[in-house]
Motif scaffolding. Structure first.
Motif, PDB file in Angstrom:
ATOM      1  N   ALA A   1     -13.146   3.334  -1.560  1.00 27.90           N
ATOM      2  CA  ALA A   1     -13.381   2.486  -3.021  1.00 27.90           C
ATOM      3  C   ALA A   1     -12.962   1.811  -4.101  1.00 27.90           C
ATOM      4  CB  ALA A   1     -12.899   4.075  -3.622  1.00 27.90           C
TER       5      ALA A   1
ATOM      6  N   ASP B   1     -14.827  -3.008  -5.085  1.00 29.59           N
ATOM      7  CA  ASP B   1     -13.270  -3.375  -6.278  1.00 29.59           C
ATOM      8  C   ASP B   1     -14.142  -4.020  -7.179  1.00 29.59           C
ATOM      9  OD1 ASP B   1     -10.034  -3.601  -5.939  1.00 29.59           O
ATOM     10  OD2 ASP B   1     -11.530  -4.065  -7.680  1.00 29.59           O
TER      11      ASP B   1
ATOM     12  N   HIS C   1      -5.095  -0.936   2.993  1.00 35.11           N
ATOM     13  CA  HIS C   1      -5.547   0.917   2.554  1.00 35.11           C
ATOM     14  C   HIS C   1      -6.671   0.253   4.274  1.00 35.11           C
ATOM     15  CE1 HIS C   1      -3.227   2.512  -0.214  1.00 35.11           C
ATOM     16  NE2 HIS C   1      -2.962   3.569   1.307  1.00 35.11           N
TER      17      HIS C   1
ATOM     18  N   ASP D   1     -12.806  -5.286  -9.541  1.00 36.12           N
ATOM     19  CA  ASP D   1     -11.801  -6.955  -9.385  1.00 36.12           C
ATOM     20  C   ASP D   1     -12.050  -7.981  -8.918  1.00 36.12           C
ATOM     21  OD1 ASP D   1      -9.963  -9.294 -10.381  1.00 36.12           O
ATOM     22  OD2 ASP D   1      -8.209  -7.729 -10.620  1.00 36.12           O
TER      23      ASP D   1
ATOM     24  N   PHE E   1     -10.103  -1.398  -3.543  1.00 33.27           N
ATOM     25  CA  PHE E   1      -9.833  -2.591  -1.824  1.00 33.27           C
ATOM     26  C   PHE E   1      -8.535  -3.437  -2.414  1.00 33.27           C
ATOM     27  CE2 PHE E   1      -9.822  -6.845  -0.382  1.00 33.27           C
ATOM     28  CZ  PHE E   1      -9.126  -6.824   0.849  1.00 33.27           C
ATOM     29  N   GLY E   2      -8.560  -3.417  -3.657  1.00 33.00           N
ATOM     30  CA  GLY E   2      -7.060  -3.932  -3.862  1.00 33.00           C
ATOM     31  C   GLY E   2      -7.119  -5.339  -3.481  1.00 33.00           C
ATOM     32  N   ARG E   3      -5.757  -5.610  -2.099  1.00 30.31           N
ATOM     33  CA  ARG E   3      -5.509  -6.359  -1.443  1.00 30.31           C
ATOM     34  C   ARG E   3      -6.066  -6.566  -0.330  1.00 30.31           C
ATOM     35  NH1 ARG E   3      -5.950  -8.370  -5.440  1.00 30.31           N
ATOM     36  NH2 ARG E   3      -5.294 -10.344  -6.667  1.00 30.31           N
TER      37      ARG E   3
ATOM     38  N   GLY F   1      -6.461   3.451  -9.947  1.00 34.03           N
ATOM     39  CA  GLY F   1      -5.213   2.508 -11.375  1.00 34.03           C
ATOM     40  C   GLY F   1      -5.077   1.120 -10.785  1.00 34.03           C
TER      41      GLY F   1
ATOM     42  N   PRO G   1       1.119  -1.089   0.474  1.00 38.68           N
ATOM     43  CA  PRO G   1      -0.016   0.340   0.294  1.00 38.68           C
ATOM     44  C   PRO G   1       0.739   1.549  -0.024  1.00 38.68           C
ATOM     45  CG  PRO G   1      -1.026  -1.752   1.429  1.00 38.68           C
ATOM     46  CD  PRO G   1       0.684  -2.190   1.391  1.00 38.68           C
TER      47      PRO G   1
HETATM   48  C1  LIG Z   1      -4.038   0.545  -6.206  1.00 40.82           C
HETATM   49  S1  LIG Z   1      -5.486  -0.580  -6.302  1.00 40.82           S
HETATM   50  C2  LIG Z   1      -5.586  -0.712  -4.364  1.00 40.82           C
HETATM   51  C3  LIG Z   1      -4.757  -1.260  -3.740  1.00 40.82           C
HETATM   52  C4  LIG Z   1      -5.183  -0.767  -2.341  1.00 40.82           C
HETATM   53  N1  LIG Z   1      -5.530   0.198  -1.816  1.00 40.82           N
HETATM   54  C5  LIG Z   1      -4.112  -2.000  -1.044  1.00 40.82           C
HETATM   55  O1  LIG Z   1      -4.127  -1.256  -0.112  1.00 40.82           O
HETATM   56  O2  LIG Z   1      -3.880  -2.908  -1.583  1.00 40.82           O
HETATM   57  C6  LIG Z   1      -6.845  -0.350  -6.649  1.00 40.82           C
HETATM   58  C7  LIG Z   1      -7.712  -1.307  -7.122  1.00 40.82           C
HETATM   59  O3  LIG Z   1      -8.963  -0.518  -6.938  1.00 40.82           O
HETATM   60  C8  LIG Z   1     -10.011  -1.467  -8.594  1.00 40.82           C
HETATM   61  N2  LIG Z   1     -10.770   0.069  -9.112  1.00 40.82           N
HETATM   62  C9  LIG Z   1     -10.038   0.873  -9.847  1.00 40.82           C
HETATM   63  N3  LIG Z   1     -10.920   1.316 -10.322  1.00 40.82           N
HETATM   64  C10 LIG Z   1     -12.272   1.059 -10.355  1.00 40.82           C
HETATM   65  C11 LIG Z   1     -13.542   0.821 -10.025  1.00 40.82           C
HETATM   66  N4  LIG Z   1     -14.179   2.835 -11.023  1.00 40.82           N
HETATM   67  N5  LIG Z   1     -14.336   0.647  -9.020  1.00 40.82           N
HETATM   68  C12 LIG Z   1     -14.163   0.194  -8.467  1.00 40.82           C
HETATM   69  N6  LIG Z   1     -12.788  -1.098  -8.197  1.00 40.82           N
HETATM   70  C13 LIG Z   1     -12.174   0.153  -8.807  1.00 40.82           C
HETATM   71  C14 LIG Z   1      -9.031  -2.016  -8.721  1.00 40.82           C
HETATM   72  O4  LIG Z   1      -9.272  -3.340  -9.204  1.00 40.82           O
HETATM   73  C15 LIG Z   1      -7.829  -2.410  -8.036  1.00 40.82           C
HETATM   74  O5  LIG Z   1      -8.364  -3.659  -6.789  1.00 40.82           O
END
Ligand SMILES: C[S@@+](CC[C@H](N)C(=O)[O-])C[C@H]1O[C@@H](n2cnc3c(N)ncnc32)[C@H](O)[C@@H]1O
Length: 313
Positions: free
Chosen positions: A29, A54, A36, A56, A31-33, A103, A8
């Motif tokens: 908004a 997320d 945060h 994804d 989540f990613g992994r 991103g 993160p």
């Molecule tokens: C940079 S990563 C986030 C990492 C996260 N903060 C962590 O600590 O693991 C961005 C995430 O946002 C998701 N994402 C990007 N655009 C999105 C959207 N419009 N709606 C929902 N999720 C989105 C992506 O699929 C990705 O998993």
């Protein structure tokens, strides 16, 4: 490093800016992994709640495991442009904070099958949600050269956008545009020889632009930020956004600026007659950048910029 890990970015700074009420309801908004999200949960009391989104499905799979361990947390597989609908479904009228970390995540980029990276040969897909919309290969079959040039120039800041767009569409017509390696090859040979071995690979900007196009990232961001502004608790609800792309950062700045200074009266009028009142104030208008130490530890944090705003009464 483990393929399923995302380090993160600006973690403490982001959560310090977002969580002011340990018993509040928050939204992550992106989540990613969950780096945060876990940091938010560490700050919340038993009464605090966190909803993560997320688009994804792989990210949501990780989030569902976290939800089994922590009853304060839940995750939805949804794009953040649908934030209003997700909050309505939960019956959350307002929230204490909404955080974005925009991103793609490292696991997305590192998985060759997702087609995000020219360093990993794979199918030319680039969708964050492989179950929605069309992969890049198909999108490229329906776009004009003029439009593709605009996309690569505006979203990628690529000065050879015209040459690259022409070369891409020629390769599409000739059936030579199926993989990330094909796109990398075409970008490399489309730019003048002198520009092929610069500081960044000649395909970098085009890959970024096409990813943003396939996922409608600026449209999502606009809808997501406007929804977040509508749902913040007044006063005091926090909006915290980390962006990695200057166009995204500018859009966040402009949307918040419109909420901070909504008055549309001509400047020559002695007083406001439009009656539009500010709904936000900047807490951190000048973007915060990661420290040198963080960039050394995590080079992917290099281009991060964080902005913070707060809802006013
Ligand atoms: C940079 S990563 C986030 C990492 C996260 N903060 C962590 O600590 O693991 C961005 C995430 O946002 C998701 N994402 C990007 N655009 C999105 C959207 N419009 N709606 C929902 N999720 C989105 C992506 O699929 C990705 O998993």
């Amino acid at each position: 490093m483990d393929r399923d890990v995302h380090v993160p970015v600006l973690l403490d700074e982001w959560v310090d800016a977002l969580v002011l009420d340990p018993a509040g309801c928050y939204v992550d908004a992106t989540f990613g992994r969950g780096g945060h999200s876990r940091a938010i949960l560490r700050r919340l009391s038993e009464r605090g709640r966190l909803l993560a989104l997320d688009r994804d499905p792989e990210a949501c799979r990780v989030g569902l495991e976290l939800a089994k361990q922590d009853a304060r947390f839940q995750i939805r597989h949804a794009p953040f442009a649908r934030l209003d609908a997700e909050l309505d479904a939960l019956g959350w009228r307002e929230v204490s904070g909404v955080g974005f970390d925009l991103g793609v995540s490292s696991p997305q980029v590192d998985d060759a099958a997702r087609g995000f990276s020219f360093r990993r040969p794979g199918p030319l897909d680039m969708r964050m949600d492989p179950g929605a919309g069309e992969p890049l290969t198909r999108r490229l079959r329906g776009v004009s050269e003029r439009e593709l040039t605009r996309i690569i120039r505006e979203l990628g800041g690529e000065r050879f956008a015209g040459r690259i767009a022409r070369a891409i569409l020629r390769a599409v017509r000739e059936g030579r545009m199926e993989s990330t390696a094909d796109l990398e090859h075409v970008c490399f040979h489309a730019v003048p020889r002198a520009a092929r071995h610069g500081a960044i690979h000649p395909a970098t900007r085009t890959f970024q632009a096409l990813r943003m196009w396939v996922n409608d990232e600026l449209g999502q961001l606009r809808d997501g930020i406007l929804a977040a502004q509508r749902r913040l608790r007044r006063p005091g609800g926090r909006l915290v956004v980390i962006a990695f792309h200057s166009g995204e950062d500018r859009l966040v700045r402009d949307l918040v600026d419109q909420a901070v200074s909504p008055c549309v009266c001509p400047p020559q009028l002695p007083m406001c007659v439009c009656g539009r009142k500010p709904s936000m104030r900047w807490v951190r208008k000048k973007p915060l950048r990661p420290s040198e130490a963080e960039v050394m530890r995590n080079p992917r944090s290099r281009s991060a910029r964080m902005r913070v705003a707060e809802a006013v009464a």
